[in-house]
Design a protein around this motif. Structure first.
Motif, PDB file in Angstrom:
ATOM      1  N   THR A 167     -20.171  18.508   4.247  1.00  0.00           N
ATOM      2  CA  THR A 167     -20.403  17.798   3.002  1.00  0.00           C
ATOM      3  C   THR A 167     -21.007  16.431   3.288  1.00  0.00           C
ATOM      4  OG1 THR A 167     -18.525  18.928   1.995  1.00  0.00           O
ATOM      5  CG2 THR A 167     -19.292  16.948   0.912  1.00  0.00           C
ATOM      6  N   GLU A 168     -22.069  16.115   2.547  1.00  0.00           N
ATOM      7  CA  GLU A 168     -22.725  14.805   2.660  1.00  0.00           C
ATOM      8  C   GLU A 168     -22.759  14.159   1.277  1.00  0.00           C
ATOM      9  OE1 GLU A 168     -25.983  15.932   6.123  1.00  0.00           O
ATOM     10  OE2 GLU A 168     -26.656  15.643   4.068  1.00  0.00           O
ATOM     11  N   SER A 169     -22.563  12.847   1.245  1.00  0.00           N
ATOM     12  CA  SER A 169     -22.664  12.102  -0.012  1.00  0.00           C
ATOM     13  C   SER A 169     -23.976  11.322  -0.009  1.00  0.00           C
ATOM     14  CB  SER A 169     -21.493  11.140  -0.163  1.00  0.00           C
ATOM     15  OG  SER A 169     -20.303  11.865  -0.350  1.00  0.00           O
ATOM     16  N   HIS A 170     -24.593  11.226  -1.183  1.00  0.00           N
ATOM     17  CA  HIS A 170     -25.853  10.503  -1.325  1.00  0.00           C
ATOM     18  C   HIS A 170     -25.829   9.703  -2.620  1.00  0.00           C
ATOM     19  CE1 HIS A 170     -27.873  12.853   1.844  1.00  0.00           C
ATOM     20  NE2 HIS A 170     -27.226  13.896   1.354  1.00  0.00           N
ATOM     21  N   ASP A 207     -26.204  20.473  -6.212  1.00  0.00           N
ATOM     22  CA  ASP A 207     -25.563  19.195  -5.895  1.00  0.00           C
ATOM     23  C   ASP A 207     -24.428  18.945  -6.887  1.00  0.00           C
ATOM     24  OD1 ASP A 207     -27.307  18.685  -3.820  1.00  0.00           O
ATOM     25  OD2 ASP A 207     -28.488  17.187  -4.903  1.00  0.00           O
ATOM     26  N   LEU A 242     -20.844  13.300  -8.727  1.00  0.00           N
ATOM     27  CA  LEU A 242     -19.545  12.631  -8.777  1.00  0.00           C
ATOM     28  C   LEU A 242     -19.542  11.473  -9.767  1.00  0.00           C
ATOM     29  CD1 LEU A 242     -18.861  12.497  -4.934  1.00  0.00           C
ATOM     30  CD2 LEU A 242     -18.054  14.200  -6.576  1.00  0.00           C
ATOM     31  N   GLN A 277     -24.294   9.393  -7.895  1.00  0.00           N
ATOM     32  CA  GLN A 277     -23.609   9.622  -6.623  1.00  0.00           C
ATOM     33  C   GLN A 277     -23.366  11.120  -6.572  1.00  0.00           C
ATOM     34  OE1 GLN A 277     -19.872   7.652  -5.961  1.00  0.00           O
ATOM     35  NE2 GLN A 277     -19.534   8.726  -4.047  1.00  0.00           N
ATOM     36  N   GLU A 328     -22.749  14.835  -4.115  1.00  0.00           N
ATOM     37  CA  GLU A 328     -22.180  15.431  -2.906  1.00  0.00           C
ATOM     38  C   GLU A 328     -22.943  16.727  -2.656  1.00  0.00           C
ATOM     39  OE1 GLU A 328     -17.694  15.199  -2.115  1.00  0.00           O
ATOM     40  OE2 GLU A 328     -18.023  17.253  -2.821  1.00  0.00           O
TER      41      GLU A 328
END
Length: 152
Positions: free
Chosen positions: A14-17, A68, A71, A101, A103
């Protein structure tokens, strides 16, 4: 556990952007699905990007992807929110930029284990001399069997 097209989370990274989208002539150019009242995956009430509309803001920007998990949008948390409330957050954006935001999950490939056998080398292939010797042995044995059959 496999659920409606989602892979087992043990094999996902998991990556957050943070993505800042500029409004286009037709809005921000994506649709959402999910919410506590309309979960798109069993036990998961997140808000997800369902569709990136072609030739619109999100598609032209290229960073937001279908699937995606959103959040937060415009400083408002979309965690444990109903679908219509989340849709209202997007509808009520008053400026031309939207800070998201998100994930994103990627599948993680397990490294391949190297096979080892004491009988092989040279990338797992038997050396040519062993193969040639084996073929000669077979030819000799077959010749001996043929001679034995003729003598009887």
């Amino acid at each position: 556990m496999v659920t409606r097209g989602r892979k087992d989370s043990a094999h996902l990274k998991t990556e957050s952007h943070i993505i800042v989208l500029k409004r286009g002539s037709a809005g921000f150019g994506f649709n959402i699905l999910g919410g506590v009242d309309k979960p798109c995956f069993p036990g998961n009430s997140g808000i997800y990007v369902a569709k990136i509309r072609e030739n619109e803001a999100a598609a032209l920007d290229g960073r937001l992807k279908e699937g995606d998990k959103v959040l937060e949008a415009g400083g408002v948390s979309l965690v444990n929110i109903q679908h219509e409330e989340a849709a209202d957050v997007f509808r009520n954006v008053t400026n031309n930029e939207l800070v998201l935001q998100i994930e994103r999950q990627h599948s993680v490939k397990k490294p391949k284990k190297k096979r080892h056998s004491s009988r092989t080398f040279n990338n797992g292939r038997l050396p040519w001399i062993v193969l040639a010797t084996s073929l000669m042995t077979i030819v000799i044995v077959m010749g001996a069997l043929k001679l034995t059959a003729v003598k009887k």
